[in-house]
Design an enzyme around this catalytic site. Structure first.
Site, short mmCIF file in Angstrom:
data_model
loop_
_atom_site.label_atom_id
_atom_site.label_comp_id
_atom_site.label_asym_id
_atom_site.label_seq_id
_atom_site.Cartn_x
_atom_site.Cartn_y
_atom_site.Cartn_z
CB ALA A 11 38.63 40.90 46.20
N GLY A 39 21.67 34.08 42.45
CA GLY A 39 20.51 34.90 42.76
C GLY A 39 19.20 34.13 42.63
CB THR A 77 28.41 32.75 35.81
OG1 THR A 77 27.65 32.79 34.59
CG2 THR A 77 29.81 33.24 35.53
CD GLU A 85 21.16 27.04 34.64
OE1 GLU A 85 21.84 27.00 33.59
OE2 GLU A 85 20.84 28.10 35.21
CB THR A 106 28.47 35.85 43.34
OG1 THR A 106 28.90 35.41 42.06
CG2 THR A 106 27.69 34.75 44.02
CB CYS A 121 43.85 41.67 35.41
SG CYS A 121 43.94 43.20 34.46
CD GLU A 122 39.87 37.89 38.89
OE1 GLU A 122 39.48 38.37 39.97
OE2 GLU A 122 39.10 37.25 38.13
CG HIS A 150 54.04 44.91 64.99
ND1 HIS A 150 54.39 45.54 63.81
CD2 HIS A 150 55.19 44.46 65.55
CE1 HIS A 150 55.69 45.48 63.68
NE2 HIS A 150 56.21 44.83 64.72
#
Length: 452
Positions: A341, A15, A42, A35, A311, A181-182, A435
């Site tokens: 996600a 950002g 991150t 910074e 992000t 979890c990841e 398909h």
């Protein structure tokens, strides 16, 4: 009054860098940015990017097993962290340099230093320098939160997991959010014996109940030892590793413990209160719809405001800030219908309302398809895909879409466009299926699974 800078940005993450680049490169503003750690923040240095590379690495074990079922003569050895880690470092260095070059090319003056507020128009750097600025933008992101339990100092967080000298043989992941979890899935895929504790009844709180239950079941099926309603009471260093005592009195010894119990805004000791900036209960900077604090010259974007901690949202907020302040075009960042996600194995992609949220607003139709995907079915795996649409009964507008499947993140990005545009169930129905794909189920579910 004359200022050293038109804009000074505190924080070199997604950002802050976007705002600095646009303000300098597109409006000619004089911009400085500080910074304290590594440029990229991150996401680039200790979050999304290295995590996704570890997701890729961890998925090859299953791919090689599948390859044998497809007729390939495959002999898989063990995963080598000592080979992967240097390549990971090289890629992160490349990305950090790209961020630095982007700032340099836009004319932004960057400082490798910690910055704090002295007053509404002044920043103090850890180098001893002080600068004045007409506008100050705070984009310092968040940091991992670790509960205060005996022995907590023995554990690592998501900040340190990418810096391990060697991969543990066993690990306990503490937490139930997407990061926990990841990493449980990542470690399991890399051949580490992975256990996950979560104090609540089900992981991924806040996501669609059916979808998160589906993810949890698949994680267990794939080998993660997931224990809900379980928390750490204490950690103790012992011969052979770290002894974990759970809240139910059970004990286990593991090589490593990783806390992934949430993140908090990175606002400590920044001089915010002294400058008059309002801070919320969790340490978040309170801002209005235009990312402005109660101090007119000070703005904040990204995770430090604890709005939507993603992000791409921080990037949009940074761009909206520049539109508002430097281009004279008041712009509110759009926080509605943001796709996201979770890169578990399988992935969870989601956009819009959960079934529970939608049902609380009025009558809905819910369409659900669960099936074994063609690729993994052939390989003999028990993986199940879930496709789900939540539809308003009156307008037939699709309120939410939830996908649990390999590559769900890729699919939800595209489905998110339709949902954002206000597509109805009829719009989905009249779209011809591709398909054979998993995603074709999104346009072939004709009758509601249930209505509430």
């Amino acid at each position: 009054m004359s200022f050293d800078y038109d804009l000074f940005v505190i924080g070199g993450g997604s950002g802050g860098v976007r705002a600095a680049r646009l303000a300098s490169g597109e409006t000619g503003a004089k911009v400085g940015l500080a910074e304290e750690y590594r440029m990229g923040g991150t996401c680039v240095i200790r979050g999304c990017v290295p995590k996704k590379l570890m997701v890729f690495a961890s998925s090859y074990s299953g791919m090689m097993e599948d390859a044998a079922s497809y007729g390939w003569d495959v002999t898989a050895g063990d995963f080598s962290w000592s080979k992967f880690r240097p390549q990971l470092d090289t890629e992160l260095n490349r990305l950090e340099n790209a961020y630095r070059n982007t700032l340099r090319n836009a004319g932004v003056e960057a400082f490798d230093a910690r910055a704090t507020l002295k007053d509404a128009h002044t920043v103090s750097l850890s180098t001893g320098e002080e600068f004045t600025a007409k506008h100050i933008l705070i984009a310092t992101g968040g940091r991992p939160f670790t509960p205060d339990v005996p022995g907590a100092e023995l554990a690592i967080t998501s900040n340190e997991v990418f810096l391990l000298d060697e991969l543990p043989k066993s690990i306990l992941i503490v937490g139930g959010g997407f990061i926990a979890c990841e990493f449980a899935c990542i470690m399991n895929g890399l051949g580490v014996q992975a256990t996950q504790f979560y104090r609540g009844p089900q992981v991924l709180r806040g996501f669609d109940d059916e979808a998160r239950s589906h993810v949890a079941a698949q994680m267990v099926e794939n080998g993660v030892d997931l224990r809900v309603n379980t928390d750490v009471a204490s950690l103790e260093k012992v011969d052979g590793g770290i002894k974990v005592t759970a809240n139910d009195g059970s004990e286990m010894v593991v090589d490593q413990v990783m806390y992934a119990t949430g993140r908090v805004p990175n606002t400590g000791n920044m001089g915010l209160e002294e400058a008059g900036v309002e801070v919320g209960r969790k340490g978040e900077i309170v801002v209005d719809d235009f990312s402005q604090t109660k101090v007119p010259s000070i703005f904040a974007v990204g995770d430090v405001t604890d709005r939507i901690n993603l992000t791409p949202v921080a990037i949009r907020e940074g761009a909206a800030f520049v539109e508002t302040v430097f281009k004279g075009n008041p712009t509110k960042p759009d926080h509605e219908l943001v796709p996201s996600a979770v890169f578990t194995q399988p992935e969870l992609g989601t956009v819009g309302l959960t079934e529970e949220e939608a049902a609380a607003q009025g009558p809905i139709d819910v369409y659900v398809a669960t099936f074994r995907g063609m690729q993994t079915l052939f390989a003999g795996r028990q993986d199940k895909v879930l496709m789900k649409l939540v539809v308003d009964q009156a307008s037939q507008k699709v309120l939410g879409c939830h996908i649990v499947a390999d590559h769900a993140g890729e699919m939800i990005q595209l489905a998110g466009i339709a949902v954002k545009m206000g597509a109805t169930k009829a719009d989905f129905d009249r779209t011809v299926a591709v398909h054979p794909t998993m995603a074709e189920e999104l346009v072939t579910m004709k009758a509601p699974t249930r209505s509430t």
